[in-house]
Design an enzyme around this catalytic site. Sequence first.
Site, PDB file in Angstrom:
ATOM      1  N   LYS A 174      73.769 125.887 -55.567  1.00  0.00           N
ATOM      2  CA  LYS A 174      73.777 124.422 -55.421  1.00  0.00           C
ATOM      3  C   LYS A 174      74.587 124.034 -54.182  1.00  0.00           C
ATOM      4  O   LYS A 174      74.531 124.737 -53.184  1.00  0.00           O
ATOM      5  CB  LYS A 174      74.285 123.758 -56.710  1.00  0.00           C
ATOM      6  CG  LYS A 174      73.500 124.264 -57.928  1.00  0.00           C
ATOM      7  CD  LYS A 174      73.719 123.473 -59.191  1.00  0.00           C
ATOM      8  CE  LYS A 174      72.873 124.060 -60.309  1.00  0.00           C
ATOM      9  NZ  LYS A 174      72.895 123.294 -61.543  1.00  0.00           N
TER      10      LYS A 174
ATOM     11  N   HIS B 239      63.749 121.874 -58.478  1.00  0.00           N
ATOM     12  CA  HIS B 239      64.896 121.891 -59.393  1.00  0.00           C
ATOM     13  C   HIS B 239      65.091 120.487 -59.974  1.00  0.00           C
ATOM     14  O   HIS B 239      64.853 119.497 -59.290  1.00  0.00           O
ATOM     15  CB  HIS B 239      66.157 122.353 -58.658  1.00  0.00           C
ATOM     16  CG  HIS B 239      67.288 122.633 -59.591  1.00  0.00           C
ATOM     17  ND1 HIS B 239      68.093 121.637 -60.097  1.00  0.00           N
ATOM     18  CD2 HIS B 239      67.715 123.787 -60.146  1.00  0.00           C
ATOM     19  CE1 HIS B 239      68.981 122.185 -60.917  1.00  0.00           C
ATOM     20  NE2 HIS B 239      68.777 123.483 -60.970  1.00  0.00           N
TER      21      HIS B 239
ATOM     22  N   GLY C 101      74.637 122.777 -66.646  1.00  0.00           N
ATOM     23  CA  GLY C 101      76.009 122.392 -66.324  1.00  0.00           C
ATOM     24  C   GLY C 101      76.742 121.706 -67.456  1.00  0.00           C
ATOM     25  O   GLY C 101      77.820 121.163 -67.268  1.00  0.00           O
TER      26      GLY C 101
ATOM     27  N   SER D 125      73.342 126.793 -68.369  1.00  0.00           N
ATOM     28  CA  SER D 125      74.554 127.298 -69.014  1.00  0.00           C
ATOM     29  C   SER D 125      74.463 128.775 -69.414  1.00  0.00           C
ATOM     30  O   SER D 125      74.972 129.166 -70.470  1.00  0.00           O
ATOM     31  CB  SER D 125      74.939 126.430 -70.206  1.00  0.00           C
ATOM     32  OG  SER D 125      75.188 125.086 -69.785  1.00  0.00           O
TER      33      SER D 125
ATOM     34  N   ASN E  17      71.804 130.221 -58.265  1.00  0.00           N
ATOM     35  CA  ASN E  17      71.616 128.970 -57.528  1.00  0.00           C
ATOM     36  C   ASN E  17      73.001 128.398 -57.259  1.00  0.00           C
ATOM     37  O   ASN E  17      73.646 127.870 -58.163  1.00  0.00           O
ATOM     38  CB  ASN E  17      70.768 128.006 -58.371  1.00  0.00           C
ATOM     39  CG  ASN E  17      70.665 126.625 -57.734  1.00  0.00           C
ATOM     40  OD1 ASN E  17      71.054 126.435 -56.574  1.00  0.00           O
ATOM     41  ND2 ASN E  17      70.141 125.670 -58.482  1.00  0.00           N
TER      42      ASN E  17
ATOM     43  N   GLU F 172      67.576 118.741 -60.395  1.00  0.00           N
ATOM     44  CA  GLU F 172      68.467 117.876 -59.612  1.00  0.00           C
ATOM     45  C   GLU F 172      67.709 117.251 -58.438  1.00  0.00           C
ATOM     46  O   GLU F 172      68.005 116.131 -58.026  1.00  0.00           O
ATOM     47  CB  GLU F 172      69.694 118.680 -59.142  1.00  0.00           C
ATOM     48  CG  GLU F 172      70.642 118.929 -60.318  1.00  0.00           C
ATOM     49  CD  GLU F 172      71.422 120.239 -60.238  1.00  0.00           C
ATOM     50  OE1 GLU F 172      71.505 120.831 -59.158  1.00  0.00           O
ATOM     51  OE2 GLU F 172      71.933 120.667 -61.295  1.00  0.00           O
TER      52      GLU F 172
ATOM     53  N   GLU G 177      64.247 125.293 -67.205  1.00  0.00           N
ATOM     54  CA  GLU G 177      65.622 124.791 -67.283  1.00  0.00           C
ATOM     55  C   GLU G 177      65.635 123.438 -67.986  1.00  0.00           C
ATOM     56  O   GLU G 177      65.368 122.411 -67.354  1.00  0.00           O
ATOM     57  CB  GLU G 177      66.199 124.612 -65.865  1.00  0.00           C
ATOM     58  CG  GLU G 177      66.206 125.875 -65.035  1.00  0.00           C
ATOM     59  CD  GLU G 177      67.240 125.812 -63.913  1.00  0.00           C
ATOM     60  OE1 GLU G 177      68.004 126.763 -63.782  1.00  0.00           O
ATOM     61  OE2 GLU G 177      67.289 124.804 -63.180  1.00  0.00           O
TER      62      GLU G 177
HETATM   63  P1  13P Z   1      74.268 126.013 -64.881  1.00  0.00           P
HETATM   64  O1  13P Z   1      74.114 127.511 -65.028  1.00  0.00           O
HETATM   65  O2  13P Z   1      75.498 125.608 -64.144  1.00  0.00           O
HETATM   66  O3  13P Z   1      74.059 125.302 -66.171  1.00  0.00           O
HETATM   67  O4  13P Z   1      73.051 125.540 -63.911  1.00  0.00           O
HETATM   68  C1  13P Z   1      71.762 125.948 -64.187  1.00  0.00           C
HETATM   69  C2  13P Z   1      70.907 125.620 -63.030  1.00  0.00           C
HETATM   70  O5  13P Z   1      70.640 124.464 -62.755  1.00  0.00           O
HETATM   71  C3  13P Z   1      70.406 126.717 -62.219  1.00  0.00           C
HETATM   72  O6  13P Z   1      69.419 126.275 -61.331  1.00  0.00           O
END
Ligand code: 13P
Length: 254
Positions: free
Chosen positions: A11, A94, A174, A215, A9, A96, A168
Site C-alpha cells: 500500500k 483493489h 485492516g 487480516s 501489498n 481501496e 478480499e
Molecule cells: P490487511 O492484510 O492489512 O488486512 O490488508 C489486506 C489487503 O488489502 C491486501 O491487499
Amino acid sequence: MRQPLVAGNWKMYKTVAEARQLVSELVPGLQAIGGVEKVLCPPFTDLMAVAALLEGSGIGLGAQNLHWEAQGAFTGEISPAMVAEVCKYVIIGHSERRQYFAETDTTVNRKVKAALAQGLTPIVCVGETLAEYEAGRTAEVVSRQIKLGLADLEISEASAGSLVVAYEPVWAIGTGKAATSAGANAVMTDVIRPGLTELFGAAVAQSVRILYGGSVKPDNAKEYFNQSDIDGALVGGASLKAGDFIAITKAAAH
Ligand code: 13P
C-alpha cells in the site's frame, strides 16, 4: 496443481530507504521457502530499487495499479509498458482504489486487458463491503465483479497461471476481523470458480489461482491455506514486517 502464491501489498508505506531495509530482511527468509510463488508489491517510487535487490532471487515484483492507456496526457498515471519494464505482476481493482479513487468494474476490465496485453500477471481484487455482506449480497456482488471485471478476455489453460484473483472482503481489510477460512473458501468454491467457469470454461477456472486477503497474519494463515480453493494470500499490514511475511509464506508451503 495450482502453485501457492503469497503477495505482499505494501500500500502507501515505505520510502526507498525503508523499502531497501525491509527487502534485505525479507530476501534470505523468502528464498529459503520452496514451492511458493512470492511477490512484493511496493509503491511505484520503490520499484526500481526493489527490482535491483530482487534480481536473481526468484522473488517477483508487482505494482499496485496501472492505467489502461498505452501513453498520453494522463498526469499522475503509469502505463502498462512502464510497469512491465520493471514488474511481472500488477494488483488491479483493489477495494481501496474502488472506494477512494472511483474505480469501477469497467475500469478494472480495461486495466486487466491492458495488463495481459503487456504480458503482466494481474492480481484482480474482488470483495463485498460490510453493508453488502450484512445485506446477504456477497454472492451477487462478487459474481458481478468477476463477470464484468474479467469480461472479454482470452484465457487458455496454458495462460491461466497468468491470471490471479484475490478475494478480499472489504470488512476484513485492516480491521483485524478476518473472514473465517470456511466462509472465504465458500465464496471461492460457490461464486468465484463458477464465475470463472462461465467465462473461460472449467479447465481454466480450475487453474486460476484465487488468493484470500484481509487480516492475514502468521497465526491464521495456515487455516486459509488448508482450504481447498484458497491458493495463497494477498497480505497487507503483515507484509510490512519481515518476520510476519516470511512466516505467512512458510505456512503456504505445505
Ligand atoms: P490487511 O492484510 O492489512 O488486512 O490488508 C489486506 C489487503 O488489502 C491486501 O491487499
